[in-house]
Write an enzyme that holds these catalytic residues in place. Structure first.
Site, PDB file in Angstrom:
ATOM      1  N   SER A  82     -16.296  22.064  18.012  1.00 11.54           N
ATOM      2  CA  SER A  82     -17.482  22.115  17.166  1.00 11.54           C
ATOM      3  C   SER A  82     -18.019  20.715  16.867  1.00 11.54           C
ATOM      4  O   SER A  82     -17.283  19.735  16.865  1.00 11.54           O
ATOM      5  CB  SER A  82     -17.160  22.815  15.852  1.00 11.54           C
ATOM      6  OG  SER A  82     -16.663  24.104  16.086  1.00 11.54           O
TER       7      SER A  82
HETATM    8  N1  SAH Z   1     -11.500  24.638  16.278  1.00 15.63           N
HETATM    9  C1  SAH Z   1     -11.619  24.414  17.695  1.00 15.63           C
HETATM   10  C2  SAH Z   1     -12.707  25.282  18.274  1.00 15.63           C
HETATM   11  C3  SAH Z   1     -12.257  25.976  19.517  1.00 15.63           C
HETATM   12  S1  SAH Z   1     -13.378  27.153  20.209  1.00 15.63           S
HETATM   13  C4  SAH Z   1     -11.810  22.937  17.993  1.00 15.63           C
HETATM   14  O1  SAH Z   1     -12.171  22.187  17.085  1.00 15.63           O
HETATM   15  O2  SAH Z   1     -11.573  22.503  19.112  1.00 15.63           O
HETATM   16  C5  SAH Z   1     -12.665  28.692  19.680  1.00 15.63           C
HETATM   17  C6  SAH Z   1     -11.265  28.990  20.140  1.00 15.63           C
HETATM   18  O3  SAH Z   1     -10.926  30.308  19.677  1.00 15.63           O
HETATM   19  C7  SAH Z   1     -11.041  29.011  21.642  1.00 15.63           C
HETATM   20  O4  SAH Z   1     -10.001  28.122  21.976  1.00 15.63           O
HETATM   21  C8  SAH Z   1     -10.642  30.466  21.940  1.00 15.63           C
HETATM   22  O5  SAH Z   1      -9.706  30.587  22.977  1.00 15.63           O
HETATM   23  C9  SAH Z   1     -10.052  30.902  20.602  1.00 15.63           C
HETATM   24  N2  SAH Z   1      -9.990  32.330  20.356  1.00 15.63           N
HETATM   25  C10 SAH Z   1     -10.889  33.299  20.656  1.00 15.63           C
HETATM   26  N3  SAH Z   1     -10.446  34.502  20.231  1.00 15.63           N
HETATM   27  C11 SAH Z   1      -9.232  34.293  19.628  1.00 15.63           C
HETATM   28  C12 SAH Z   1      -8.266  35.136  18.989  1.00 15.63           C
HETATM   29  N4  SAH Z   1      -8.424  36.450  18.849  1.00 15.63           N
HETATM   30  N5  SAH Z   1      -7.134  34.564  18.503  1.00 15.63           N
HETATM   31  C13 SAH Z   1      -6.923  33.233  18.611  1.00 15.63           C
HETATM   32  N6  SAH Z   1      -7.801  32.387  19.214  1.00 15.63           N
HETATM   33  C14 SAH Z   1      -8.944  32.917  19.714  1.00 15.63           C
END
Ligand code: SAH
Length: 233
Positions: A82
């Site tokens: 993000s």
């Molecule tokens: N906070 C992170 C944002 C990552 S994007 C950062 O700063 O880098 C969102 C993430 O959520 C992805 O890695 C994706 O694989 C994960 N995701 C999606 N559905 C999920 C679920 N049900 N449980 C855990 N992670 C999930």
């Protein structure tokens, strides 16, 4: 002797060794001033955490130079880190106090996790992609975040063994707030911040659980990658 002197010809090697970390530190300070303070992020603890966590550390090498730009950045597998402002706004909305326990869903790179780890006593974070979770675990350890536990699994079901949580942050977009996560909020004032809406566009909302029931506040419009899973898409 030529007229031009390339930095890499500096015999003591001082140029490259001394300027690189400083350059990132300068950019980080400028990001806090221009992207966060100017846009009304007010919580000094959040601003301090954003000023300390090295965002470049959590990025793939080819994107490090862009670490402090005012935008989301690509990770592997179509996921994204993000925008700094969004990380700060979500963290501020959780209203964490020292001594509290936080749950994060969607570890991704681990950058947001590291910011939470500076404000909470303990951070529990769940990532569904095993490779992503393994990479984040290593980066968090190298960054000295020793109050974080990373787990691979479906985060829509939460981490019942460690519930209740003072704060839950979901960093992927849900069709609606997963009931399992609501149940794992501390009943007297626990807060969840989560993007809720369609696959393309969502509202970031804050859900507060009180003995009288839950309240939902809209914070801002946003666009996150989808939250997959039993109580997601
Ligand atoms: N906070 C992170 C944002 C990552 S994007 C950062 O700063 O880098 C969102 C993430 O959520 C992805 O890695 C994706 O694989 C994960 N995701 C999606 N559905 C999920 C679920 N049900 N449980 C855990 N992670 C999930």
């Amino acid at each position: 002797m030529g007229l031009h002197r390339e930095p890499e010809q500096d015999p003591a090697g001082m140029f490259s060794r001394k300027t690189r970390p400083e350059r990132f530190a300068d950019r980080r300070a400028r990001m806090v001033a221009r992207q966060l303070r100017r846009r009304n992020i007010r919580d000094e603890d959040v601003l301090a955490a954003m000023g300390e966590v090295p965002r470049e550390h959590f990025l793939p090498r080819e994107h490090r130079a862009a670490a402090y730009q005012d935008r989301a950045l690509p990770l592997t597998g179509g996921q994204t880190m993000s925008q700094p402002y969004m990380v700060a706004a979500m963290t501020e909305a959780l209203e964490l106090s020292p001594g509290q326990r936080a749950l994060e869903i969607g570890t991704g790179s681990g950058y947001q996790t590291a910011v939470l780890a500076r404000l909470a006593e303990e951070v529990f974070t769940i990532e569904r992609l095993p490779g992503m979770a393994a990479a984040a675990r290593g980066l968090l350890r190298d960054a000295g975040c020793d109050n974080v536990r990373v787990r691979v699994g479906d985060g829509t079901l939460g981490w019942p063994e460690e519930a209740p949580f003072d704060a839950i942050l979901v960093t992927a977009a849900a069709p609606a707030a997963p009931p399992s996560l609501e149940e794992q909020l501390r009943p007297d004032g626990g807060c969840m911040v989560i993007p809720v809406g369609s696959r393309r566009i969502q509202q970031l909302v804050r859900i507060r659980r009180t003995p009288a029931g839950t309240t939902t506040e809209r914070l801002m419009e946003c666009a996150f990658v989808p939250l997959m899973g039993a109580e997601g898409w």
